[in-house]
Design a protein around this motif. Structure first.
Motif, mmCIF file in Angstrom:
data_model
loop_
_atom_site.group_PDB
_atom_site.id
_atom_site.type_symbol
_atom_site.label_atom_id
_atom_site.label_comp_id
_atom_site.label_asym_id
_atom_site.label_seq_id
_atom_site.Cartn_x
_atom_site.Cartn_y
_atom_site.Cartn_z
ATOM 1 N N SER A 105 0.832 -1.206 0.000
ATOM 2 C CA SER A 105 0.000 0.000 0.000
ATOM 3 C C SER A 105 0.867 1.258 0.000
ATOM 4 O O SER A 105 1.989 1.256 0.504
ATOM 5 C CB SER A 105 -0.913 0.016 1.220
ATOM 6 O OG SER A 105 -1.773 -1.098 1.233
ATOM 7 N N THR A 106 0.337 2.320 -0.566
ATOM 8 C CA THR A 106 1.036 3.605 -0.576
ATOM 9 C C THR A 106 0.335 4.585 0.350
ATOM 10 O O THR A 106 -0.830 4.399 0.713
ATOM 11 C CB THR A 106 1.070 4.201 -1.991
ATOM 12 O OG1 THR A 106 -0.282 4.478 -2.413
ATOM 13 C CG2 THR A 106 1.728 3.247 -2.971
ATOM 14 N N ALA A 107 1.054 5.636 0.703
ATOM 15 C CA ALA A 107 0.470 6.664 1.568
ATOM 16 C C ALA A 107 -0.739 7.308 0.906
ATOM 17 O O ALA A 107 -1.777 7.508 1.549
ATOM 18 C CB ALA A 107 1.534 7.718 1.893
ATOM 19 N N GLN A 348 5.364 3.798 -0.348
ATOM 20 C CA GLN A 348 4.944 2.620 0.414
ATOM 21 C C GLN A 348 5.447 2.698 1.855
ATOM 22 O O GLN A 348 4.737 2.327 2.788
ATOM 23 C CB GLN A 348 5.474 1.354 -0.267
ATOM 24 C CG GLN A 348 4.795 1.033 -1.590
ATOM 25 C CD GLN A 348 5.475 -0.098 -2.333
ATOM 26 O OE1 GLN A 348 6.699 -0.251 -2.265
ATOM 27 N NE2 GLN A 348 4.698 -0.893 -3.054
ATOM 28 N N SER A 351 3.267 4.747 4.111
ATOM 29 C CA SER A 351 1.863 4.345 4.249
ATOM 30 C C SER A 351 1.473 4.040 5.697
ATOM 31 O O SER A 351 0.377 4.398 6.133
ATOM 32 C CB SER A 351 1.568 3.123 3.362
ATOM 33 O OG SER A 351 2.318 1.997 3.783
#
Length: 421
Positions: A105-107, A348, A351
């Motif tokens: 997942s990314t921020a 990432q 995140s």
């Protein structure tokens, strides 16, 4: 923490449609029977969404009288309320939440659909690396972000880069203020500046850190890694205590390296942490110990602030993420360069910080250590309440040894022995 069932359960049966009221309540329409209901037809759960549209979206009425939603970032339109994509289940217990994000997942992915307008965040070390991605992601969603940095020129350059790269003029939400974590006097000055400009701080993100330096003393005569990574962040938090309100979050960026620390109840004291006693200094051990202090500090702070409705989290951002952290030794720079294709991107890596700082799932949750946006059990030492209490008092004692017993922010902050309570 209890995990909800998989997202596949959210799939609606044929003929059903998910809708949302203006005030954010989700309901379900059955086109076959022409009925509506508040509970999901499969799970029986209720959902709700934030009352406001995501940052950059606007609800409009077309010339034909139809309600449409416009995304001003790319000027796209839709008839579907965008808030539906980010509905949150009403929980039976604050510690129940669905695992929605992971190591990939990314921020910005975590923040999809969030409007942080009116929120104020402080990010230490925001001019580069994970701190910059954290700050940029928050600003992109409307948050006012204070870049708390030692190098103001680099911080201003980072803000200017954001200004030139983003479609929305989010750089207007960013401000750089000088903070040198090697000096307690600078920490006090920074805190006073924040107090003069803002009435509250919604997110205090303690991100800055150093790694890989040889034995070095700070301006205050303390070991560099311990003061920069832990002690100055500890002091900054206490100085800003009055600006933390119900709903505020303190996020301490630690590391899995805390598991390899050698601090114990027997050797945790101002004397053992003094540079004069370190005959066999190794920077990796110093870093590991400072990261353990991060988790212990977060643990004790969570207990102290829980009754005020303030959440505290500590976290690991990722293994060998390519940041400026490795800049102090050529060997580490080479190592980080070689492993870069196999590790997280900066987006990432940010995140988990963003998740802890903003996720609605964590409302009412506190004192948890996260890795890959998932609650994770910290080391046994990091779970030691007595160790956390002693570190708290030791930290106060070390700051007072530099600034004097009447230095600001530490009044009545010392914790009593549990037997004395």
């Amino acid at each position: 923490m209890n995990f909800a069932e998989e997202d596949s359960e959210d799939e609606l049966p044929p003929g059903w449609e998910e809708r949302v009221t203006v005030d954010g309540s989700v309901y379900y329409a059955n086109h076959l029977t022409k009925n509506t209901q508040w509970t999901h037809p499969r799970t029986g759960r209720k959902k709700k969404v934030a009352g406001n549209l995501p940052f950059g979206w606007e609800r409009m009425v077309s010339p034909a009288g139809e309600v449409v939603y416009v995304n001003h970032e790319d000027e796209s339109t839709t008839y579907t309320d965008p808030r539906l994509a980010f509905a949150i289940e009403e929980k039976d217990h604050v510690n129940d939440f669905r695992q929605r994000f992971d190591a990939s997942s990314t921020a910005l992915g975590v923040l999809i659909g969030r409007d942080l307008s009116g929120k104020v965040a402080i990010v230490t070390g925001a001019n580069s690396g994970i701190g910059l991605e954290t700050a940029r992601s928050l600003a992109k969603h409307g948050c006012t972000v204070v870049f708390a940095c030692r190098n103001l020129e680099a911080a201003e350059a980072a803000i200017e880069k954001i200004r030139t790269e983003e479609r929305l003029n989010i750089a207007d939400n960013c401000i750089a203020i000088h903070l040198d974590l090697t000096s307690f006097a600078t920490v006090i000055h920074f805190a006073n500046t924040i107090k003069s400009r803002y009435q509250q701080v919604d997110m205090l993100i303690l991100n800055a850190a150093i790694f890989g330096m040889g034995f070095t003393k700070t301006l205050d005569g303390l070991e560099m890694s311990f003061q920069v990574n832990h002690l100055s962040h500890f002091y900054l938090t206490l100085l800003l205590d009055s600006l933390l309100v119900q709903g505020s979050r303190v996020v301490v960026v630690s590391s899995e390296s805390h598991r390899f620390a050698n601090l114990t109840l027997e050797n945790l004291s101002p004397l053992s942490l003094s540079p004069e006693t370190w005959r066999h200094y190794w920077h990796q051990t110093a870093y590991n110990n400072s990261k353990l202090c991060n988790v212990l500090f977060g643990r004790q702070l969570a207990k102290n602030l829980q009754k005020r409705g303030i959440s505290v989290f500590s976290l690991h951002p990722g293994n060998l993420v390519s940041t400026g952290l490795s800049r102090n030794w050529w060997l580490y720079r080479m190592l980080f360069f070689l492993v870069r294709p196999f590790t997280k991107s900066l987006q990432q890596a940010a995140s988990t910080t963003i998740y802890c700082a903003t996720a609605p799932d964590l409302l009412g949750v506190t004192g948890v250590y996260f890795n890959n946006c998932c609650p994770c059990q910290e080391s046994s030492t990091a779970q030691d309440d007595e160790m956390a209490r002693i570190l708290w008092n030791t930290s106060i004692e070390m700051i007072q040894s530099v600034l004097g017993p009447n230095c600001p922010g530490l009044e009545d902050k010392r914790l009593l022995d549990p037997v004395s309570n």
